[in-house]
Design a protein around this motif. Structure first.
Motif, mmCIF file in Angstrom:
data_model
loop_
_atom_site.group_PDB
_atom_site.id
_atom_site.type_symbol
_atom_site.label_atom_id
_atom_site.label_comp_id
_atom_site.label_asym_id
_atom_site.label_seq_id
_atom_site.Cartn_x
_atom_site.Cartn_y
_atom_site.Cartn_z
ATOM 1 N N LYS A 96 0.821 -1.214 0.000
ATOM 2 C CA LYS A 96 0.000 0.000 0.000
ATOM 3 C C LYS A 96 0.854 1.261 0.000
ATOM 4 N N ASN A 97 1.939 1.274 0.754
ATOM 5 C CA ASN A 97 2.807 2.466 0.796
ATOM 6 C C ASN A 97 3.475 2.714 -0.551
ATOM 7 N N ASP A 98 3.915 1.638 -1.226
ATOM 8 C CA ASP A 98 4.507 1.787 -2.560
ATOM 9 C C ASP A 98 3.485 2.348 -3.538
ATOM 10 N N LEU A 99 2.266 1.832 -3.457
ATOM 11 C CA LEU A 99 1.194 2.309 -4.332
ATOM 12 C C LEU A 99 0.887 3.776 -4.051
ATOM 13 N N LYS A 100 0.815 4.133 -2.771
ATOM 14 C CA LYS A 100 0.523 5.520 -2.389
ATOM 15 C C LYS A 100 1.600 6.462 -2.933
ATOM 16 N N PHE A 136 -5.807 15.355 -6.193
ATOM 17 C CA PHE A 136 -5.113 14.951 -4.971
ATOM 18 C C PHE A 136 -5.665 13.609 -4.517
ATOM 19 N N LEU A 137 -4.817 12.857 -3.825
ATOM 20 C CA LEU A 137 -5.184 11.538 -3.346
ATOM 21 C C LEU A 137 -6.051 11.650 -2.102
ATOM 22 N N VAL A 138 -7.167 10.943 -2.092
ATOM 23 C CA VAL A 138 -8.057 10.915 -0.933
ATOM 24 C C VAL A 138 -7.823 9.640 -0.128
ATOM 25 N N ASP A 139 -7.832 8.486 -0.797
ATOM 26 C CA ASP A 139 -7.696 7.233 -0.063
ATOM 27 C C ASP A 139 -7.304 6.111 -1.000
#
Length: 155
Positions: free
Chosen positions: A4-8, A21-24
């Motif tokens: 998940k962190n890599d994807l974020k 912008f990224l929400v979730d």
């Protein structure tokens, strides 16, 4: 399974030169990935499709075997990031506090740790026969609320 962190980090890098912008990001046990984005203006289908393609090119589906959905944050969904509060400054919102109190008012301030809404309420002043409507600003810490969401009203 995709980290998940890599994807974020990847998604945020793809949004740098856009108004999005990224929400979730959510990843369930079946490796179904949902990426929610928003914008100060609007989110169009082409932007979502482009981000979807970029993720699929960067993270090999044959190796990680995932299902991907990229879309905009729902209009009636609770706010998840500060940018959504900023986007809705001046709009009517509904807030459910941690104490269970439901407030409706205009989002009037957004800070790093708190936000404020201006609510209208009836007050009976001493010596007056009838209550009058007054505006009151209520400041809440983000962690003191269960949710805040845009209030849709049909008139």
């Amino acid at each position: 399974m995709i980290n998940k962190n890599d994807l974020k980090e990847f998604v945020e890098s793809q949004l740098v030169d856009s108004d999005l912008f990224l929400v979730d990001i959510s990843i369930d046990k079946n490796n179904c990935i949902v990426v929610e984005v928003d914008s100060m203006e609007s989110v169009d289908i082409d932007s979502c499709a482009n981000l979807n393609r970029a993720i699929e090119e960067h993270f090999d589906g044959d190796i990680d075997d995932y299902q991907l959905e990229v879309g905009s944050a729902g209009l009636t969904s609770p706010f998840k990031v500060k940018a959504q509060y900023e986007k809705n400054l001046g709009n009517e919102v509904e807030v459910l506090t941690s104490a269970g109190e439901k407030l409706k008012g205009v989002l009037s301030e957004v800070g790093d740790d708190s936000f404020a809404i201006t609510i209208a309420k009836k007050v009976k002043r001493p010596g007056e026969k009838r209550p009058v409507m007054v505006e009151e600003t209520v400041t809440l810490n983000y962690n003191e609320t269960k949710y805040t969401k845009y209030l849709i009203q049909f008139k």
